[in-house]
Enzyme design. Structure first.
Site, PDB file in Angstrom:
ATOM      1  N   SER A   1      -4.753   2.841   4.453  1.00 41.92           N
ATOM      2  CA  SER A   1      -5.000   2.134   3.203  1.00 41.92           C
ATOM      3  C   SER A   1      -4.964   0.616   3.415  1.00 41.92           C
ATOM      4  CB  SER A   1      -3.950   2.542   2.165  1.00 41.92           C
ATOM      5  OG  SER A   1      -4.167   1.860   0.962  1.00 41.92           O
TER       6      SER A   1
ATOM      7  N   HIS B   1       7.483  -7.310  -2.373  1.00 45.74           N
ATOM      8  CA  HIS B   1       7.261  -6.799  -1.022  1.00 45.74           C
ATOM      9  C   HIS B   1       8.214  -7.493  -0.050  1.00 45.74           C
ATOM     10  CE1 HIS B   1       3.856  -4.354  -1.948  1.00 45.74           C
ATOM     11  NE2 HIS B   1       2.938  -5.301  -1.957  1.00 45.74           N
TER      12      HIS B   1
ATOM     13  N   LYS C   1       0.807  -1.218   0.000  1.00 46.83           N
ATOM     14  CA  LYS C   1       0.000   0.000   0.000  1.00 46.83           C
ATOM     15  C   LYS C   1       0.842   1.271   0.000  1.00 46.83           C
ATOM     16  CE  LYS C   1      -3.418  -0.997  -0.567  1.00 46.83           C
ATOM     17  NZ  LYS C   1      -3.808  -1.514  -1.900  1.00 46.83           N
TER      18      LYS C   1
END
Length: 168
Positions: free
Chosen positions: A130, A100, A45
């Site tokens: 988020s 990630h 995010k």
């Protein structure tokens, strides 16, 4: 138990089991990068999709056709996902790779190559808001009980919400 209910744990973080296996995560950690590779490394995010779109347009000299016809996960596949090998198209240069995974997992492989790494940072307050709403929407992530609990897990690094990239 379905794949959607499985969580894979790797390098101190929790990842959705329907996209990750121990095999795919270990393969990602041992991946051999090339000098021309561009690696988009982000905390969830934090603007990952925006960077994938920007790079697609840059490398296609502003022609939006590729961005309109090929999904971003095929243009810039996720290094740690189970379908990564299938998504890496032979001959496409530069290879845009998204991840990630934490920096301590990727650093050994990246030190061996001259790949370019683009790290995208975002205000942690914006990330947690988020990420909370994404958890509420995404059926493959645990449903948060409350924003307060989610925030505490985020700040404490528990519940799979460990800050695994430095937030600048």
């Amino acid at each position: 138990m379905t794949e959607m209910e499985v969580t894979e744990h790797f390098a101190g973080i929790a990842l959705p089991g329907h996209l990750h296996t121990q095999e795919s995560l270990h393969a990602a950690a041992a991946f051999q990068f090339r000098a021309g590779d561009v690696v988009v490394a982000t905390y969830p995010k934090s603007g990952t999709t925006w960077m994938q779109e920007i790079l697609t347009l840059m490398y296609s000299k502003g022609d939006g056709q590729l961005a309109k016809t090929v999904p971003n996960w095929a243009r810039a596949p996720w290094l740690e996902h189970i379908y990564f090998k299938d998504m890496m198209q032979a001959g496409r240069e530069p290879r845009i790779i998204t991840t990630h995974l934490p920096c301590h997992v990727l650093a050994p492989a990246l030190k061996k190559a001259k790949a370019k790494v683009i790290y995208v940072a975002r205000n942690p307050k914006d990330i947690v808001v988020s990420f909370y709403h994404f958890h509420k929407m995404a059926k493959f992530l645990p449903e948060p009980s409350s924003f307060e609990d989610f925030l505490m897990q985020f700040l404490n690094g528990t519940g799979g919400l460990r800050l695994h990239w430095p937030l600048v």
